[in-house]
Write a protein that holds these residues in place. Structure first.
Motif, PDB file in Angstrom:
ATOM      1  N   LEU A  98       0.827  -1.203   0.000  1.00  0.00           N
ATOM      2  CA  LEU A  98       0.000   0.000   0.000  1.00  0.00           C
ATOM      3  C   LEU A  98       0.864   1.257   0.000  1.00  0.00           C
ATOM      4  O   LEU A  98       0.613   2.200  -0.758  1.00  0.00           O
ATOM      5  CB  LEU A  98      -0.933  -0.006   1.213  1.00  0.00           C
ATOM      6  N   ASP A  99       1.895   1.275   0.831  1.00  0.00           N
ATOM      7  CA  ASP A  99       2.773   2.450   0.907  1.00  0.00           C
ATOM      8  C   ASP A  99       3.490   2.692  -0.415  1.00  0.00           C
ATOM      9  O   ASP A  99       3.586   3.822  -0.893  1.00  0.00           O
ATOM     10  CB  ASP A  99       3.809   2.260   2.026  1.00  0.00           C
ATOM     11  N   ILE A 100       3.998   1.627  -1.015  1.00  0.00           N
ATOM     12  CA  ILE A 100       4.732   1.760  -2.278  1.00  0.00           C
ATOM     13  C   ILE A 100       3.790   2.183  -3.399  1.00  0.00           C
ATOM     14  O   ILE A 100       4.142   3.013  -4.246  1.00  0.00           O
ATOM     15  CB  ILE A 100       5.447   0.437  -2.625  1.00  0.00           C
ATOM     16  N   ALA A 101       2.576   1.625  -3.414  1.00  0.00           N
ATOM     17  CA  ALA A 101       1.596   1.992  -4.440  1.00  0.00           C
ATOM     18  C   ALA A 101       1.249   3.478  -4.354  1.00  0.00           C
ATOM     19  O   ALA A 101       1.067   4.143  -5.379  1.00  0.00           O
ATOM     20  CB  ALA A 101       0.346   1.134  -4.305  1.00  0.00           C
ATOM     21  N   LYS A 102       1.137   4.004  -3.155  1.00  0.00           N
ATOM     22  CA  LYS A 102       0.868   5.437  -2.997  1.00  0.00           C
ATOM     23  C   LYS A 102       2.027   6.264  -3.551  1.00  0.00           C
ATOM     24  O   LYS A 102       1.819   7.278  -4.239  1.00  0.00           O
ATOM     25  CB  LYS A 102       0.624   5.780  -1.529  1.00  0.00           C
ATOM     26  N   GLU A 103       3.245   5.840  -3.255  1.00  0.00           N
ATOM     27  CA  GLU A 103       4.419   6.549  -3.763  1.00  0.00           C
ATOM     28  C   GLU A 103       4.439   6.551  -5.288  1.00  0.00           C
ATOM     29  O   GLU A 103       4.730   7.577  -5.921  1.00  0.00           O
ATOM     30  CB  GLU A 103       5.698   5.909  -3.222  1.00  0.00           C
ATOM     31  N   LEU A 104       4.128   5.409  -5.878  1.00  0.00           N
ATOM     32  CA  LEU A 104       4.113   5.313  -7.332  1.00  0.00           C
ATOM     33  C   LEU A 104       3.064   6.244  -7.929  1.00  0.00           C
ATOM     34  O   LEU A 104       3.336   7.006  -8.862  1.00  0.00           O
ATOM     35  CB  LEU A 104       3.834   3.866  -7.754  1.00  0.00           C
ATOM     36  N   ASP A 126       1.636   8.853  -6.581  1.00  0.00           N
ATOM     37  CA  ASP A 126       1.978  10.256  -6.324  1.00  0.00           C
ATOM     38  C   ASP A 126       2.998  10.771  -7.338  1.00  0.00           C
ATOM     39  O   ASP A 126       3.031  11.969  -7.636  1.00  0.00           O
ATOM     40  CB  ASP A 126       2.533  10.419  -4.905  1.00  0.00           C
ATOM     41  N   ALA A 127       3.817   9.867  -7.852  1.00  0.00           N
ATOM     42  CA  ALA A 127       4.824  10.239  -8.854  1.00  0.00           C
ATOM     43  C   ALA A 127       4.272  10.173 -10.278  1.00  0.00           C
ATOM     44  O   ALA A 127       5.018  10.324 -11.249  1.00  0.00           O
ATOM     45  CB  ALA A 127       6.039   9.321  -8.721  1.00  0.00           C
ATOM     46  N   GLY A 128       2.958   9.937 -10.411  1.00  0.00           N
ATOM     47  CA  GLY A 128       2.340   9.870 -11.727  1.00  0.00           C
ATOM     48  C   GLY A 128       2.448   8.514 -12.392  1.00  0.00           C
ATOM     49  O   GLY A 128       2.183   8.376 -13.593  1.00  0.00           O
ATOM     50  N   ASP A 129       2.807   7.505 -11.628  1.00  0.00           N
ATOM     51  CA  ASP A 129       2.977   6.141 -12.135  1.00  0.00           C
ATOM     52  C   ASP A 129       1.759   5.327 -11.701  1.00  0.00           C
ATOM     53  O   ASP A 129       1.677   4.853 -10.565  1.00  0.00           O
ATOM     54  CB  ASP A 129       4.265   5.550 -11.564  1.00  0.00           C
ATOM     55  N   TYR A 130       0.801   5.154 -12.607  1.00  0.00           N
ATOM     56  CA  TYR A 130      -0.487   4.546 -12.278  1.00  0.00           C
ATOM     57  C   TYR A 130      -0.310   3.107 -11.809  1.00  0.00           C
ATOM     58  O   TYR A 130       0.240   2.269 -12.518  1.00  0.00           O
ATOM     59  CB  TYR A 130      -1.388   4.566 -13.520  1.00  0.00           C
ATOM     60  N   PHE A 131      -0.809   2.840 -10.594  1.00  0.00           N
ATOM     61  CA  PHE A 131      -0.654   1.492 -10.037  1.00  0.00           C
ATOM     62  C   PHE A 131      -1.874   1.158  -9.184  1.00  0.00           C
ATOM     63  O   PHE A 131      -2.049   1.684  -8.082  1.00  0.00           O
ATOM     64  CB  PHE A 131       0.608   1.379  -9.190  1.00  0.00           C
ATOM     65  N   PRO A 132      -2.763   0.252  -9.665  1.00  0.00           N
ATOM     66  CA  PRO A 132      -4.001  -0.071  -8.946  1.00  0.00           C
ATOM     67  C   PRO A 132      -3.865  -1.233  -7.963  1.00  0.00           C
ATOM     68  O   PRO A 132      -2.974  -2.085  -8.095  1.00  0.00           O
ATOM     69  CB  PRO A 132      -4.969  -0.438 -10.074  1.00  0.00           C
ATOM     70  N   ILE A 133      -4.763  -1.246  -6.977  1.00  0.00           N
ATOM     71  CA  ILE A 133      -4.879  -2.333  -6.001  1.00  0.00           C
ATOM     72  C   ILE A 133      -6.356  -2.703  -5.885  1.00  0.00           C
ATOM     73  O   ILE A 133      -7.231  -1.824  -5.897  1.00  0.00           O
ATOM     74  CB  ILE A 133      -4.350  -1.919  -4.615  1.00  0.00           C
ATOM     75  N   PHE A 134      -6.619  -3.995  -5.762  1.00  0.00           N
ATOM     76  CA  PHE A 134      -7.988  -4.474  -5.544  1.00  0.00           C
ATOM     77  C   PHE A 134      -7.973  -5.427  -4.354  1.00  0.00           C
ATOM     78  O   PHE A 134      -7.202  -6.390  -4.326  1.00  0.00           O
ATOM     79  CB  PHE A 134      -8.503  -5.213  -6.782  1.00  0.00           C
ATOM     80  N   GLY A 135      -8.823  -5.148  -3.351  1.00  0.00           N
ATOM     81  CA  GLY A 135      -8.921  -6.013  -2.183  1.00  0.00           C
ATOM     82  C   GLY A 135     -10.255  -6.740  -2.154  1.00  0.00           C
ATOM     83  O   GLY A 135     -11.309  -6.127  -2.332  1.00  0.00           O
ATOM     84  N   THR A 136     -10.199  -8.061  -1.963  1.00  0.00           N
ATOM     85  CA  THR A 136     -11.408  -8.876  -1.866  1.00  0.00           C
ATOM     86  C   THR A 136     -11.561  -9.401  -0.444  1.00  0.00           C
ATOM     87  O   THR A 136     -10.635 -10.010   0.094  1.00  0.00           O
ATOM     88  CB  THR A 136     -11.341 -10.067  -2.839  1.00  0.00           C
ATOM     89  N   CYS A 137     -12.718  -9.176   0.181  1.00  0.00           N
ATOM     90  CA  CYS A 137     -13.046  -9.673   1.517  1.00  0.00           C
ATOM     91  C   CYS A 137     -11.945  -9.334   2.519  1.00  0.00           C
ATOM     92  O   CYS A 137     -11.807  -8.188   2.906  1.00  0.00           O
ATOM     93  CB  CYS A 137     -13.339 -11.176   1.464  1.00  0.00           C
TER      94      CYS A 137
END
Length: 364
Positions: A151-157, A159-170
């Motif tokens: 989660l932390d790394i995805a936010k950093e990416l 924020d830098a304009g590097d699109y990176f999605p996450i999907f959480g199930t249950c």
């Protein structure tokens, strides 16, 4: 046009300024003017400040997405079935199949690694799926710690304009909210018992959300009016969990469902800034889990409705252009290096599982 006087001067010289050659020269000059004008336009748009070269549709998306699926601690039940192998983590293959059915490949993400492992891997893959399951969030070097790094790394990416999605199930969705809550004690979720197939009660403005704005009307009608979403959870996130930890500004609720005792829980949610999404139910189970006593909805309509969620997420991952260095490196990481085990015949709730040895070492 700026070029026309210049070209006409050349034309006059070429014609010798005699009436005898004027008609032929004018014809030749007209052709020269058109060619010069075309060249000028091309040069102008390629060289002028701020000009944009528009990509074609095929260039604008990544049609070879690779998605990381996070593993989690092995269940005590399956430990008893494989005592000698000492498998310590697993991924239910229904998640892998769900991703593949939407046109992406899977890389297993191992637990128990340091931050550099997740940073390096996330530069190669195009998104992360945090699956459901049954594990604790307070175990060191486990599912929750890995999720925190991701989660932390995805936010950093992002924020830098590097699109990176996450999907959480249950469980993965609950983890996202608990991580956002600060991972304090007690955990920011409540007891909630739901083992039914349920419809979604959409919020009034759900159609303006990223997840549902382009959903086909027939899919929405199925989700709204039919018992097609699979629920299997003892905890849930309710509206008060978002309010108590000041998360309502950043997390938008798009639907609710009700548990066995009338508790209204959040069924789907998305982040208002980042491409992060969560659902409390299990879209993967309709098509890929077959335990008879679970009564998962497997009609054509139910499968169509549940198919929408992974199709949506994979399309989000197509907006990421991370790649492995080459095909040989891809081959070292993908899930095909592992054989799924037929765990359903052993009494597991999952039909098949990928089982990983101590902290999961990628096979060459």
């Amino acid at each position: 046009m700026i070029l026309q006087p210049i070209v006409m001067d050349i034309c006059h010289i070429a014609s010798g300024r005699t009436r005898r050659w004027l008609t032929a020269a004018d014809s030749w000059c007209a052709i020269l003017i058109m060619k010069a004008a075309l060249l000028f336009v091309v040069v102008y748009f390629l060289r002028c400040e701020g000009a944009v070269i528009v990509k074609t549709t095929s260039d604008a998306v990544n049609n070879r997405p690779i998605i990381g699926v996070l593993s989690q601690e092995q269940s005590m039940y399956l430990h008893t079935k494989y005592p000698e192998e000492n498998y310590t983590s697993y991924i239910a293959s229904s998640y892998v199949k769900d991703v593949e059915a939407s046109g992406a490949r899977v890389v297993p993400i191992m637990i128990g690694k340091d931050r550099s492992y997740y940073q390096e891997l996330m530069q190669k893959i195009n998104g992360v799926l945090m699956p459901g399951g049954a594990t604790y969030f307070n175990q060191s070097d486990g599912f929750a710690d890995a999720g925190q790094h991701i989660l932390d790394i995805a936010k950093e990416l992002n924020d830098a304009g590097d699109y990176f999605p996450i999907f959480g199930t249950c469980l993965g969705f609950e983890l996202l909210i608990i991580l956002e809550s600060g991972r304090g004690d007690p955990e920011n979720r409540i007891r909630c018992y739901s083992y039914d197939n349920l419809p979604l009660n959409f919020t009034e403005d759900f159609r303006s959300s990223k997840m549902f704005k382009n959903a086909p009307e027939d899919v929405i009608n199925l989700l709204k009016n039919e018992d097609v979403t699979v629920n299997a959870h003892q905890f849930c996130i309710v509206d008060e969990n978002l309010k108590s930890h000041n998360l309502t500004e950043h997390w938008r609720v798009t639907s609710h469902s009700d548990d066995l005792y009338g508790v209204t829980f959040i069924a789907s949610v998305e982040h208002t800034r980042y491409p992060f999404y969560g659902v409390q139910f299990h879209p993967e189970k309709s098509a890929f889990e077959w335990k008879l006593n679970k009564h998962y909805p497997s009609s054509a309509e139910a499968i169509k409705a549940n198919r929408y969620f992974m199709d949506f997420f994979v399309n989000e991952c197509r907006k990421s252009f991370h790649t492995f260095e080459n095909a040989a490196e891809e081959n070292q990481y993908v899930i095909y290096n592992y054989e799924p085990h037929f765990t359903g015949v052993l009494g597991s709730a999952y039909h098949q599982c990928y089982l990983f040895e101590p902290r999961g070492t990628v096979k060459g």
